[in-house]
Design an enzyme around this catalytic site. Structure first.
Site, PDB file in Angstrom:
ATOM      1  NE  ARG A  33      -3.774  -2.591   1.841  1.00 14.05           N
ATOM      2  CZ  ARG A  33      -4.601  -3.170   2.484  1.00 14.05           C
ATOM      3  NH1 ARG A  33      -4.815  -2.925   3.679  1.00 14.05           N
ATOM      4  NH2 ARG A  33      -5.170  -4.242   1.749  1.00 14.05           N
ATOM      5  CD  GLU A 177     -10.928 -10.610   8.443  1.00 10.44           C
ATOM      6  OE1 GLU A 177      -9.834 -10.622   9.184  1.00 10.44           O
ATOM      7  OE2 GLU A 177     -11.284  -9.859   7.533  1.00 10.44           O
ATOM      8  CE  LYS A 219     -11.966  -7.706  10.072  1.00  7.08           C
ATOM      9  NZ  LYS A 219     -10.825  -6.554  10.533  1.00  7.08           N
ATOM     10  CB  SER A 261     -13.997  -2.413   4.143  1.00  7.52           C
ATOM     11  OG  SER A 261     -12.662  -2.334   4.148  1.00  7.52           O
ATOM     12  N   GLY A 262     -13.052  -5.187   2.699  1.00 10.24           N
ATOM     13  CA  GLY A 262     -12.892  -6.175   1.551  1.00 10.24           C
ATOM     14  C   GLY A 262     -12.441  -5.603   0.486  1.00 10.24           C
ATOM     15  N   GLY A 263     -12.417  -4.235   0.247  1.00  7.14           N
ATOM     16  CA  GLY A 263     -11.965  -3.569  -1.065  1.00  7.14           C
ATOM     17  C   GLY A 263     -13.196  -2.707  -1.585  1.00  7.14           C
ATOM     18  NE  ARG A 294      -8.434  -3.581   1.916  1.00 10.00           N
ATOM     19  CZ  ARG A 294      -8.658  -4.582   0.980  1.00 10.00           C
ATOM     20  NH1 ARG A 294      -8.430  -4.646  -0.274  1.00 10.00           N
ATOM     21  NH2 ARG A 294      -9.239  -5.689   1.578  1.00 10.00           N
TER      22      ARG A 294
HETATM   23  P1  13P Z   1     -10.395  -4.519   4.967  1.00 10.40           P
HETATM   24  O1  13P Z   1     -11.466  -3.845   5.806  1.00 10.40           O
HETATM   25  O2  13P Z   1      -9.469  -3.698   4.344  1.00 10.40           O
HETATM   26  O3  13P Z   1     -10.913  -5.576   4.187  1.00 10.40           O
HETATM   27  O4  13P Z   1      -9.426  -5.255   6.205  1.00 10.40           O
HETATM   28  C1  13P Z   1      -9.912  -5.874   7.168  1.00 10.40           C
HETATM   29  C2  13P Z   1      -9.201  -6.804   7.761  1.00 10.40           C
HETATM   30  O5  13P Z   1      -8.748  -6.920   8.926  1.00 10.40           O
HETATM   31  C3  13P Z   1      -8.382  -7.759   6.789  1.00 10.40           C
HETATM   32  O6  13P Z   1      -7.883  -8.869   7.592  1.00 10.40           O
END
Ligand code: 13P
Length: 345
Positions: A33, A177, A219, A261-263, A294
């Site tokens: 990043r 998660e 999560k 959030s995943g992108g 993110r």
């Molecule tokens: P994002 O919200 O960017 O997807 O990251 C969450 C996270 O903890 C990924 O493991």
């Protein structure tokens, strides 16, 4: 195991319509990043960036817990104050990512299994002594016309459950998660089916490993069409599909769901979280919160760009996203908050 302490921590992590801030990027991900924005990929810049985050004024007004990475939990501010102390002084609960990443799953081309169980009991003990109160482990599931396989879902679910049991033994709340990735052309219906199958497998394994559901945070991903899918459903349909899937598969004993959030863009992540709470909050057994990386950090990172002169503006952007997501938990987020830069207007 002190069950009451675990339950109290899990509840505190999703209390007061606040959420979690994931700042647990591995060095590899953080460097990627940084590289995209021309920021030097060094330990000093990673430390400076994390100092920017943890010293953001008023962060504790919107964030209950932050997820750290092994390098970060051992770091200090420039003046020598440990990050852990800064976080605790802000009224925020420190947590720690404890998996060591998703690796190719043997016998399953294109799929991954998350590793890190070897030696985990000792690492958890050390993190707990350092002040961590919760941990995080991320499994990734890819979707296409032939994926995921049952083998991938089963291997990741079992690893998540073994991790979760070890966390509770160590007095840490496990953030569990299982991420169905957004990459690909799959439809929202495929995402729903895969998310459902994966959650069913995870909760079955949690049961087998004697994990106390009142002392975990889930999560998950939101139920979304793949990033390259031609049909992108509107916000309300995403909210409906996500809540329907979760109601079917997440026991009411779980105190909180905190999405990754995943992108997604920061604004879409807030809008979708908002729609879920605006439409369903009063009828749900668990809190529906956020644990974004993110979708909270990215605007701040783009402003900072490694330049000390930009710290204040970057912190304001970070705080703004955190505020928007608190508003989304309350079902009162709207796009005007983005224009004014205020979420409490
Ligand atoms: P994002 O919200 O960017 O997807 O990251 C969450 C996270 O903890 C990924 O493991």
């Amino acid at each position: 195991m002190n069950e009451q302490a675990l339950i109290a921590t899990a509840k505190a992590m999703v209390a007061d319509d606040k959420g979690l801030l994931a700042m647990d990027e591995s060095n590899g991900t953080c460097n990627k990043r940084f590289a995209a924005l021309g920021i030097p990929q060094t330990v000093d810049y990673r430390r400076a960036y994390r100092e920017l985050i943890v010293t953001t004024p008023d962060l504790g007004k919107y964030i209950n817990g932050v997820i750290l990475y092994d390098e970060t939990i051992r770091q200090q501010k420039k003046d020598g104050t440990s990050f852990i102390k800064v976080i605790l002084d802000a009224g925020i609960i420190p947590g720690i990512k404890v998996d060591i990443g998703a690796k190719d799953l043997a016998g399953h081309p294109g799929e991954k299994v998350t590793e890190g169980l070897d030696g985990l009991r000792d690492r958890l003990k050390e993190y707990a002594l350092m002040g961590a109160r919760f941990a995080k482990w991320r499994a990734v599931i890819s979707t296409d016309d032939s994926l995921p396989t049952r083998g991938c879902i089963a291997a990741n679910a079992q690893a998540l459950a073994r991790y979760a049991a070890l966390c509770q033994e160590a007095g840490l709340v496990p953030v569990i998660e299982p991420e169905v990735l957004m990459d690909g052309e799959h439809t929202i219906h495929q995402c729903s089916d895969v998310t459902e199958e994966s959650l069913r497998a995870v909760f079955k394994e949690l049961y087998l490993q004697n994990v106390m559901l009142e002392g975990i945070i889930l999560k998950p991903n939101m139920v979304l069409p793949g990033l390259s899918c031609k049909v992108q459903e509107p916000v309300d349909e995403v909210a409906d599909a996500t809540i329907k899937c979760l109601l079917r598969n997440v026991p009411a004993a779980v105190p909180g769901i905190a999405f990754l959030s995943g992108g997604q863009s920061p604004e879409l992540a807030s809008a979708r979280l908002n729609a879920m709470n605006a439409r369903f909050k009063s009828n749900l057994p668990w809190g529906v919160a956020f644990s974004f990386a993110r979708a909270i950090q990215q605007p701040a990172l783009e402003i900072w760009k490694g330049n000390e002169a930009n710290i204040l503006a970057a912190q304001q952007a970070l705080c703004h996203r955190a505020m928007c997501n608190v508003a989304a938990r309350q079902g009162r987020y709207n796009v005007d908050m983005e224009k004014s830069g205020q979420s409490n207007s």
